[in-house]
Write an enzyme that holds these catalytic residues in place. Structure first.
Site, short mmCIF file in Angstrom:
data_model
loop_
_atom_site.label_atom_id
_atom_site.label_comp_id
_atom_site.label_asym_id
_atom_site.label_seq_id
_atom_site.Cartn_x
_atom_site.Cartn_y
_atom_site.Cartn_z
N ASP A 303 0.86 -1.18 0.00
CA ASP A 303 0.00 0.00 0.00
C ASP A 303 0.91 1.24 0.00
O ASP A 303 2.13 1.15 0.09
CB ASP A 303 -0.98 -0.01 1.17
CG ASP A 303 -2.21 0.85 0.89
OD1 ASP A 303 -2.17 1.67 -0.05
OD2 ASP A 303 -3.22 0.72 1.61
C1 BGC Z 1 -5.10 3.23 0.33
C2 BGC Z 1 -5.33 2.23 -0.77
C3 BGC Z 1 -5.25 2.91 -2.11
C4 BGC Z 1 -3.91 3.63 -2.24
C5 BGC Z 1 -3.71 4.31 -3.56
C6 BGC Z 1 -3.85 4.07 0.09
O1 BGC Z 1 -3.73 5.10 1.00
O2 BGC Z 1 -5.00 2.54 1.56
O3 BGC Z 1 -6.55 1.58 -0.59
O4 BGC Z 1 -5.41 1.98 -3.13
O5 BGC Z 1 -3.82 4.59 -1.21
O6 BGC Z 1 -4.50 5.42 -3.69
#
Ligand code: BGC
Length: 764
Positions: A303
């Site tokens: 993530d």
């Molecule tokens: C979130 C994810 C997301 C990613 C990209 C993160 O902060 O937890 O779910 O896909 O950002 O935007």
């Protein structure tokens, strides 16, 4: 200029090699790599590219940057442009528009040494430009076909805009309404959550066949966030998840596994730790469980700065160490943190990371690029005309409108105050901060949805009743967080002139989603003040709640005449809600998360354990039981609950035999369902079981099947469920998944607290 010519020559060579496959390749060169597609020709093509790559270029493929156009995290990595120019990026996300994507792809393909195309990602969570109800809402429709279709449409729109990869579906089990990210998932139940995960993966990826990824209408999907992100203690985002392996395997992992079994191409590691190990560094989870046990062959992305965060988690001494832990655990791509590209070359030289594991990760990533057809034509997704044609089409709008009406849940309807039919001749006062609002309707994670284009409820109702006998009066009465005596007086005056009040209240869209946690999940006090004043007029009040989570509606349940839970409904919100209010659509939504009586009950979920001192629900106040002094242990509205404008009866539940073997056996459950009211409607018939004795404690109820049945007024139908031995399997004391002998109960029910059609049976 000379540099570019050389690059183009190389790049063309790569595309050609990649197109034909190198004659000398044919094995993966790494005993451990098994391709996702199982397609030997693609394996050869992957190898033909891999063998041209330097170590740094390989690590570049494992690197993802955000195009800065939308930022979802606290830290931005270094400006990505220099990496792009050197061919050191595998994927970019948050880049939007065909034109912008084309420019970046051109740099990667035409101006770098090898010309490897970029994979473009985006959070396409509940729509791209046509925004559908938030996923939690859609799950309340229990309509898997519809959820698959909305994912398909999201994929068509996004892929037409040059996107290849979505970071969805989010399949985390949500048992805690404080946690803002419950809006992205399918609620508290592993069985339903698994079915929804499957439907959404199939929708995004265009079915089970890996070749459908080549279509220009599909997206590579991501099962996220592995794992148990929803178990964050006290609902605080990014917080620790402390849970047993039994709970992890029996409750939290099934939807991720279902995503895998539906053929999902990628997984995203979760931010949280489980039992002391952050997922991003969890070799057991990412390799032993995901790959060795389940057989997942796609790739895993961290993530957003998840790798860097291993330092504050306290398992890595610095970012280099973090990168090593992550890659050795099984993370293939680093999202925005730049830890891999900065440190892994050195780590390989030092022997802390093997080049073989780098090769494996790169193969997994390159394979997806082949499957998407990017090596054959890196610009194949980029066509302005297609983008125009495939955006917000009338068909997409129609599906979105239906998705809204089938997602709203009627929680209360005293004296049948709803629907307000066009023939009713009533004057309706339309009140509330969310009545004439379009900005909040799309909810969080609304892709590129234009918030100004969403249809306010006021507009939906105005068009609905135009030319009818119904008269409408509008007064705002309050904003989401504030009101004034004058505003209340105006709303009260409108109510006095009306026969009935419809008040649209709720949360700001920013109050749910990532990093949006609330410890008080009631409507804000100014809105309740307004509702009190409206109620004092003596007119019936219908509350329409818009929220990204179950709210504490205890006071409203006592006070209001009707409550319609409308979540955040998206682009067609006002139309879909108006269809329900006017009775053109009979509400069929059923809750997928329990609504608590107050925040102190959280986490609250129907599939809880019995405990050694279970409470007698007919006499909850007995001392020394697992109860509360100041409230019931039951939720305000249980899982599976929702009313209709008609009433249904389930009767004569039967099974074809009383005993079931632990393996290769099945029983057939039948029941009669009747629409006992005067209008046509749909019921979600739910099959629950309970195992009374087992090697580990089992939940008091578990959903094992459901059917959404449409029945005309007065009509009946027999429903049939097949319950196989394997459906009753769980991870027992030896952590093996199997069906254990024991006494069982089952219910054919209207919701999780409905015990009326109970049957005993046995597993031998
Ligand atoms: C979130 C994810 C997301 C990613 C990209 C993160 O902060 O937890 O779910 O896909 O950002 O935007």
């Amino acid at each position: 200029m000379g540099k570019y010519i050389t690059s183009i020559v190389y790049a063309v060579a790569v595309i050609l090699l990649a197109a034909c496959g190198s004659p000398s390749s044919g094995t993966s060169g790494n005993g451990k790599w098994q391709s996702f597609s199982g397609d030997k020709r693609i394996e050869q093509r992957v190898d033909s590219v891999l063998k041209l790559m330097t170590l740094e270029e390989k690590i570049g493929q494992m690197t993802q940057f955000s195009a800065n156009w939308s930022i979802t995290g606290p830290v931005m990595s270094d400006d990505f442009q220099p990496y792009l120019e050197k061919g050191l990026i595998g994927s970019i996300f948050n880049a939007t528009s065909v034109e912008g994507i084309r420019r970046m792809q051109q740099i990667a393909v035409e101006e770098t040494r090898l010309g490897i195309p970029i994979l473009f990602g985006q959070d396409v969570i509940h729509g791209y430009k046509t925004i559908f109800p938030i996923p939690l809402a859609e799950a309340c429709s229990w309509d898997l076909e519809m959820m698959q279709r909305t994912a398909e449409i999201a994929a068509i729109e996004a892929a037409s805009d040059g996107i290849n990869w979505t970071f969805a579906p989010m399949v985390d089990i949500g048992r805690d309404a404080r946690w803002g990210r419950v809006m992205e998932g399918a609620g508290e139940d592993p069985y339903l959550g698994s079915k929804v995960a499957e439907a959404r993966v199939l929708g995004f990826q265009g079915g089970r066949d890996v070749n459908s990824l080549r279509e220009l209408t599909t997206l590579l999907a991501t099962g996220k966030h592995l794992a148990a992100y929803g178990a964050a203690e006290s609902g605080r985002d990014y917080n620790t998840a402390e849970l047993s392996e039994h709970t992890l395997r029996n409750v939290y992992l099934p939807p991720y596994r279902a995503a895998h079994e539906a053929g999902v191409g990628t997984f995203m590691a979760s931010f949280n730790e489980i039992n002391g190990v952050p997922a991003t560094a969890d070799q057991w989870l990412m390799t032993e469980v995901l790959r060795n046990e389940w057989g997942f062959k796609g790739f895993v992305v961290s993530d957003y700065t998840g790798v860097n965060e291993l330092v504050p988690h306290g398992v890595a001494k610095d970012e280099k160490h973090a990168a090593e832990l992550a890659v050795n655990a099984g993370i293939d791509m680093d999202m925005t943190g730049a830890t891999f590209i900065k440190h892994l070359t050195e780590s390989v030289k030092e022997g802390k990371v093997s080049e073989k594991s780098i090769d494996t990760a790169v193969r997994r990533i390159l394979e997806m690029k082949f499957l998407l057809g990017l090596f054959d034509d890196p610009y194949r997704y980029l066509d302005e005309e297609r983008a125009k044609q495939n955006t917000m089409t009338p068909e997409f709008m129609k599906t979105a409108r239906k998705a809204v009406s089938s997602s709203v849940v009627l929680l209360k309807n005293d004296n049948q105050v709803l629907p307000v039919t066009k023939e009713s001749g009533k004057t309706v006062a339309l009140i509330g901060p969310l009545m004439n609002d379009s900005i909040n309707l799309n909810g969080e994670w609304a892709g590129l949805g234009d918030r100004n284009k969403s249809v306010p409820i006021l507009k939906g109702l105005t068009e609905k009743y135009e030319g009818s006998t119904v008269r409408l009066i509008y007064a705002e009465g309050a904003s989401i967080t504030e009101t004034t005596p004058a505003k209340i007086a105006e709303a009260v005056a409108a109510a006095r002139r009306a026969d009935i009040v419809v008040a649209a209240m709720g949360e700001d869209f920013n109050w749910s989603g990532e990093a949006a946690v609330r410890t008080d999940i009631r409507l804000p006090e100014p809105q309740r003040e307004l509702l009190r004043a409206l109620k004092e007029t003596g007119k019936p009040v219908v509350l329409v709640t818009l929220s990204g989570r179950p709210l504490d509606l205890s006071w409203e349940d006592e006070t209001m005449d009707a409550i319609l839970q409308a979540w955040f409904p998206g682009t067609q919100g006002g139309y879909g809600i108006a269809d329900v209010i006017a009775g053109d659509y009979n509400p069929s939504g059923r809750l997928v998360m329990s609504f608590p009586r107050n925040v102190g009950q959280i986490p609250i979920y129907y599939n809880q354990k019995n405990t050694g001192r279970p409470v007698d629900l007919n006499n909850e106040s007995v001392d020394y039981k697992s109860n509360y002094l100041d409230t019931s242990i039951t939720p305000l509205y249980p899982f599976g609950y929702g009313l209709s404008y008609t009433t249904f009866e389930i009767s004569n539940a039967q099974i074809d035999k009383k005993t079931l073997k632990t393996e290769d056996d099945k029983i057939t459950v039948t029941a009669n369902v009747r629409n006992a009211g005067e209008v046509d409607g749909e019921i979600v018939v739910q099959l629950y079981t309970r195992q009374l004795v087992a090697s580990v404690t089992r939940p008091v109820k578990e959903l094992k099947g459901f059917q959404k049945v449409a029945l005309q007024a007065g009509k009946s139908k027999q429903v049939t469920f097949e319950l196989a031995s394997g459906d009753l399997a769980f991870y027992g004391i030896d952590m093996q998944k199997k069906t254990e002998p024991g006494n069982m109960k089952l219910w054919v029910a209207q919701h999780a607290a409905d015990n009326s059609n109970e049957i005993d049976f046995w597993i031998e």
